[in-house]
Design an enzyme around this catalytic site. Structure first.
Site, PDB file in Angstrom:
ATOM      1  N   SER A   1       1.582  -6.026  -2.587  1.00  0.00           N
ATOM      2  CA  SER A   1       1.238  -7.220  -1.626  1.00  0.00           C
ATOM      3  C   SER A   1       0.709  -8.209  -2.142  1.00  0.00           C
ATOM      4  O   SER A   1       0.498  -9.366  -1.319  1.00  0.00           O
ATOM      5  CB  SER A   1       0.327  -6.554  -0.405  1.00  0.00           C
ATOM      6  OG  SER A   1       1.082  -5.712   0.326  1.00  0.00           O
TER       7      SER A   1
ATOM      8  N   LYS B   1       2.669 -11.481  -1.772  1.00  0.00           N
ATOM      9  CA  LYS B   1       2.587 -11.997  -0.421  1.00  0.00           C
ATOM     10  C   LYS B   1       1.973 -13.556  -0.658  1.00  0.00           C
ATOM     11  O   LYS B   1       2.220 -14.446   0.299  1.00  0.00           O
ATOM     12  CB  LYS B   1       1.818 -11.214   0.621  1.00  0.00           C
ATOM     13  CG  LYS B   1       2.792  -9.638   1.048  1.00  0.00           C
ATOM     14  CD  LYS B   1       1.952  -8.922   2.011  1.00  0.00           C
ATOM     15  CE  LYS B   1       2.900  -7.760   2.033  1.00  0.00           C
ATOM     16  NZ  LYS B   1       1.923  -6.633   2.825  1.00  0.00           N
TER      17      LYS B   1
ATOM     18  N   TYR C   1      11.976  -8.536   1.011  1.00  0.00           N
ATOM     19  CA  TYR C   1      10.569  -7.941   1.044  1.00  0.00           C
ATOM     20  C   TYR C   1      10.345  -6.900   0.060  1.00  0.00           C
ATOM     21  O   TYR C   1       9.407  -6.850  -0.953  1.00  0.00           O
ATOM     22  CB  TYR C   1      10.260  -7.599   2.409  1.00  0.00           C
ATOM     23  CG  TYR C   1       8.927  -6.986   2.467  1.00  0.00           C
ATOM     24  CD1 TYR C   1       7.861  -7.689   2.364  1.00  0.00           C
ATOM     25  CD2 TYR C   1       8.803  -5.421   2.761  1.00  0.00           C
ATOM     26  CE1 TYR C   1       6.551  -7.289   2.451  1.00  0.00           C
ATOM     27  CE2 TYR C   1       7.750  -4.769   2.630  1.00  0.00           C
ATOM     28  CZ  TYR C   1       6.190  -5.537   2.469  1.00  0.00           C
ATOM     29  OH  TYR C   1       5.194  -5.018   2.765  1.00  0.00           O
TER      30      TYR C   1
ATOM     31  N   TYR D   1      -6.512  -6.973   4.119  1.00  0.00           N
ATOM     32  CA  TYR D   1      -6.278  -5.974   5.465  1.00  0.00           C
ATOM     33  C   TYR D   1      -7.429  -5.631   6.219  1.00  0.00           C
ATOM     34  O   TYR D   1      -8.192  -6.700   6.431  1.00  0.00           O
ATOM     35  CB  TYR D   1      -5.515  -4.763   5.066  1.00  0.00           C
ATOM     36  CG  TYR D   1      -4.453  -5.073   3.974  1.00  0.00           C
ATOM     37  CD1 TYR D   1      -3.547  -5.928   4.159  1.00  0.00           C
ATOM     38  CD2 TYR D   1      -4.629  -4.195   2.650  1.00  0.00           C
ATOM     39  CE1 TYR D   1      -2.540  -5.966   3.249  1.00  0.00           C
ATOM     40  CE2 TYR D   1      -3.717  -4.762   1.773  1.00  0.00           C
ATOM     41  CZ  TYR D   1      -2.663  -5.357   2.089  1.00  0.00           C
ATOM     42  OH  TYR D   1      -1.658  -5.786   1.045  1.00  0.00           O
TER      43      TYR D   1
ATOM     44  N   VAL E   1      -0.905  -2.352  -2.871  1.00  0.00           N
ATOM     45  CA  VAL E   1      -1.234  -0.778  -3.101  1.00  0.00           C
ATOM     46  C   VAL E   1      -0.907  -0.652  -4.393  1.00  0.00           C
ATOM     47  O   VAL E   1      -0.703   0.856  -4.810  1.00  0.00           O
ATOM     48  CB  VAL E   1      -0.276  -0.310  -2.215  1.00  0.00           C
ATOM     49  CG1 VAL E   1      -0.888  -0.380  -0.704  1.00  0.00           C
ATOM     50  CG2 VAL E   1       1.100  -0.397  -1.977  1.00  0.00           C
TER      51      VAL E   1
HETATM   52  N1  GLN Z   1       5.293  -2.357  -0.412  1.00  0.00           N
HETATM   53  C1  GLN Z   1       4.163  -2.298   0.420  1.00  0.00           C
HETATM   54  C2  GLN Z   1       4.442  -1.786   1.627  1.00  0.00           C
HETATM   55  O1  GLN Z   1       5.425  -2.384   2.220  1.00  0.00           O
HETATM   56  C3  GLN Z   1       3.102  -3.057   0.326  1.00  0.00           C
HETATM   57  C4  GLN Z   1       1.979  -2.756   0.870  1.00  0.00           C
HETATM   58  C5  GLN Z   1       0.672  -2.932   0.198  1.00  0.00           C
HETATM   59  O2  GLN Z   1       0.440  -3.591  -1.003  1.00  0.00           O
HETATM   60  N2  GLN Z   1      -0.503  -3.287   1.042  1.00  0.00           N
HETATM   61  O3  GLN Z   1       4.055  -0.776   2.325  1.00  0.00           O
END
Ligand code: GLN
Length: 303
Positions: A64, A67, A187, A239, A257
């Site tokens: 993420s 993003k 994505y 988050y 993650v």
């Molecule tokens: N690729 C992970 C997902 O779509 C990304 C989530 C994350 O890093 N928080 O769940």
């Protein structure tokens, strides 16, 4: 301030803790195989000094943290128009939650939860080449070759049922323009980009330089746009732990993650920490501890 000594000291302090708490993300099978006992930290000052310690040159899945860069491209291409489809409020829910989307008519709370990043990926496909633009952007920011880990991307594509649901749900509200498989391909592959701490600290450096490119005099974003990305990182970048991050660390942060967290000290530096074991909110346990130590030892905070 001796930044090298500070980073070395953080590594020495946390090394005994490696593998003791948290859990590597196992809902993406290819990530479950990453050894938990790794820790790296790297920073880049606003004037270009780079300092690193621990496993700072070991590549990992940025997940993420991607993003942050897709949002930057979205803001660059669409500016205010981007916010017609995406909100700017913390969700207070897990990053892959579906519950708010129904009530809020397919408009994700912010660009850093999965639904928001999928919506950004859709916009990037409408205005350009999606993933190719993102990879070219990261190559420009780092001056290095940046690639996708195709095994991780395939692993996510095979198991990302929630993301498929989020994309379809938004499409049902007319909030996604492109074909779902094309949007999800962007994505999943952006999440599977491989970088190390050093590269991420450098790539994010425009955020501590009022939008100026780390390696050139060009503008990545305008001053106001860069400040707004920092604001979103502080309120939404980690988050449903964003409140706890603001309380304990007090810096704009973006986590993933894969175990990375990028933090910005405006006008001073960007720092990237990485350790794969996560807490229940999907944030790196030792990454968070490292940032707390960093802030305590440097006195750096936006507050
Ligand atoms: N690729 C992970 C997902 O779509 C990304 C989530 C994350 O890093 N928080 O769940």
């Amino acid at each position: 301030m001796n930044l090298q000594a500070i980073l070395d000291d953080i590594v020495a302090t946390l090394r005994p803790e490696l593998g003791r708490s948290g859990k590597v993300a196992d809902y993406i099978p290819a990530l479950a195989r990453v050894p938990a006992d790794q820790f790296g930290i790297a920073l880049r000052t606003a004037d270009g000094q780079e300092v690193a310690s621990g496993d700072s040159a070991t590549p990992f899945s940025i997940q993420s943290v991607s993003k942050l860069f897709s949002l930057t491209l979205g803001v660059r291409a669409l500016d205010e128009k981007l916010w017609e489809r995406i909100g700017r409020e913390p969700s207070g829910n897990p990053f892959n939650s579906l519950v708010q989307l129904e009530r809020e008519q397919g408009v994700p709370r912010n660009p850093f939860i999965n639904a928001g990043a999928i919506a950004v990926a859709d916009r990037l496909l409408s205005v350009g080449d999606g993933l190719d633009d993102l990879l070219a952007f990261l190559r420009s920011l780092t001056g290095e070759t940046i690639t996708v880990d195709e095994e991780v991307a395939a692993s996510e594509a095979a198991t990302g049922f929630r993301n498929v649901a989020l994309a379809n749900f938004m499409k049902s509200f007319g909030k996604i323009d492109n074909d779902i498989p094309a949007v999800l391909d962007v994505y999943f592959r952006q999440c599977a980009i491989r970088m190390d701490c050093r590269q991420l600290a450098r790539a994010a450096a425009f955020l501590c330089r009022d939008g100026v490119h780390p390696l050139q005099r060009t503008e990545v974003l305008g001053v106001r746009q860069a400040r707004r990305i920092n604001a979103l990182m502080l309120t939404c970048g980690t988050y449903d732990a964003a409140g706890e991050f603001a309380f304990r660390i007090g810096l704009p942060c973006k986590s993933g993650v894969g175990g990375a967290i990028v933090a910005v000290v405006p006008d001073e530096l960007t720092v990237c920490v990485w350790s794969p074991a996560l807490d229940a909110t999907g944030n790196s346990v030792l990454g968070m501890r490292a940032l707390e130590l960093f802030v305590a030892r440097t006195g750096m905070s936006v507050f």
